[in-house]
Design an enzyme around this catalytic site. Sequence first.
Site, PDB file in Angstrom:
ATOM      1  CE1 TYR A 469      -4.011   2.078   0.270  1.00 33.69           C
ATOM      2  CE2 TYR A 469      -2.695   3.317   1.850  1.00 33.69           C
ATOM      3  CZ  TYR A 469      -3.806   3.214   1.040  1.00 33.69           C
ATOM      4  OH  TYR A 469      -4.699   4.255   0.988  1.00 33.69           O
ATOM      5  CB  SER A 549      -7.238   2.716  -2.849  1.00 35.41           C
ATOM      6  OG  SER A 549      -7.660   4.044  -2.707  1.00 35.41           O
ATOM      7  CG  HIS A 667     -12.633   3.268  -3.321  1.00 34.81           C
ATOM      8  ND1 HIS A 667     -11.861   3.497  -4.432  1.00 34.81           N
ATOM      9  CD2 HIS A 667     -11.758   3.203  -2.282  1.00 34.81           C
ATOM     10  CE1 HIS A 667     -10.593   3.594  -4.096  1.00 34.81           C
ATOM     11  NE2 HIS A 667     -10.490   3.408  -2.786  1.00 34.81           N
TER      12      HIS A 667
END
Length: 695
Positions: A469, A549, A667
């Site tokens: 991430y 994301s 999302h």
Amino acid sequence: MTAPLRYPDVPRGDVSEVLHGREVADPYRYLEDPEAEWTQHFVAVQNALSEPYLADLPSRAAFLERTSATLTAPRAGVPWERGGRYFRIANPGDLDQDRLLTADSFDELLDGGRVLLDPNEWSADGTAALTSVSVSQDGTLLAYGRSDAGSDWRTVRVLDVGTGQHLPDVLNWTKWVEPTWLPDGNSLLYWRYPPQESFTSTSAMGAGELVAHRLGEPQTQDVVVWSRPQDHEWMADPWVFPDGGWLVVTAAPGTDSRSTVSARRLAIDDTGRSVLVGEEVVVAGQLEDAHRVVGGEGELLFLRTERDAPLGRLVAVDLSNPDAGWTDIASDSQRVLAGAWLAAEALVILWSVDAAHRVEILDRAGSLLVALDLGDPIAVSAIRTWHSSSQVFVGTTSFTRPSTVYRLDLTTRPVVSQQLPSLPGQPPIPVTVSGRRSGRSADGTAVPMWVLHRPDLPAGPRPTLLYGYGGFDVPVLPSFSAMFSAWVAAGGVLAVANLRGGGEFGTAWHEAGMLHAKQRVFDDLFGCAQDLIDSGVTTAKQIAVHGRSNGGLLVGAALTQRPELFAAALPTVGVLDMLRFHLFTIGWAWTTEYGSPDDPADFDALLHYSPLHRLRPGTIYPPTLICTGDHDDRVVPAHSLKFGAELQRCQAGPGPVLLRIDTRAGHGMGKPARALAAEYADQLAFAAHWTGLDH
């Protein structure tokens, strides 16, 4: 499967702009409007290409069976108590959406309680979801948020807990901040934006404001409590002392970890309404450090702060005399203070040690009462306390277990910990955690990662899923994932990297991977991949890289900067156009993390790594499966659509470039379990095929 695909004919427009002296082409800008006919046609033809391809992958059925079994197993969240009533989110396993349960006693809750809210009754396709829950202090009223089709927008309704009947109040155009009850028990605070063109609009949102709503009054009469209309990127989070004495507001621009803190006294006026009185007390007036409210009683505010403590510390502030200084309660030079909660005569402290959680109970002065043994390595999913209650509920997760819930009794010495009964479901997967490895980044920094696999695997390189991430101060912890567990169960190796930019190791670790230093995050990933190769865990022909994301940006950067290092790429709902991200919905909030494309200095750094703008025709890119939702109103689908169209045009290798675009999805929030299982199965089957994992 290895034959080159015939991609749909996607017209290239002639849009071009000069930005800070550089000409930048944007040939697929027409795909930025999700409602436009061309965009909908693009979505349809891309899904028509990807759906049969993914359905025919050899391991797809097996992965779907496993992910479905995991995601549709019975589950129950961490309980909490208000006013003698107990509440819990739960799902018997066969429902698209989790339900809210309540009971008048804890034993009744364990027996199943009664259903207070069932989102499965809200929509025929199962895409309406319960996204926030806030119970009044006396347990009589419930404010909850509903979202539709994966949108971040919430509609807030109010329910009488005893009767189950709705009050007439309906609050629209709200998101992010949980409703917060005021001391009068008849008013609440929430975060409101100006009305948009529609719930599917991708236009940049204006300034939000914190407002107070009195039950029974129209939303148009709500009173503004906090706003900065001239600084639309600022957002505020309220905290009301349970005894009703103070309102504390933390505020920050966008997603900045740093914040200001201020407080105002609360009182009840002659009409029975909560009102602010007295002068504002400034606790932290400058945007210099991260702060988070822990709780408050009387005149004391308990605050988690990074002032003079890059790993965090817990302090008490006397709001009646803020100039007297802050009193230290808990800190550690080796452990990150990840969170703290107030309970009766005690504090629950959450530490992070090498990206895994530990829980301790302290007295109000900071002395250790007990360090809980909750297993290792684990991540704490939730801690539920109340300032006047001696019972604490703690939920944990790990790489092998979805959830374990404990009930603590703080009146006993030693503190009694009761593990709540587990629900029937899939048995834990046998997993070997190969300790902690470290990759070596380009600047020499050691980058830790977890490496997991089945204990019965033979020695030698194996197909590996590398996940990361690396942003927004968000820690990547040893938590359960249906996708990851299915990969490990099939015989793959899972590597979970703790990249810079994340929140695993304090302020310095986060700041080392943000703004102009963002390239370090990608270099960290490359270093982890290279270590896995050099140590014989895997090979470059066996690594699939995955992220969601901001992690989707990571994957986009990985496949455009080091395409030879990966056998497959799975960018999911990713931020991929770094020159226009700030122009859509909430994208401007991310400029505190990425920098602003409108700033010439930031622009150069963003253009350097923007995945969309690094694509070059004639390059051999790894097989890529791009996943998004057609109505994602956080990272708008234009990022994935434009990137996918250009990657298909540029791909010179045999690997496919596919777009998987969920309809009536956003999302990821509120996605029905079966839809999520199908997404994971497609991604896993794609990764397995191109890394050589035999299921």
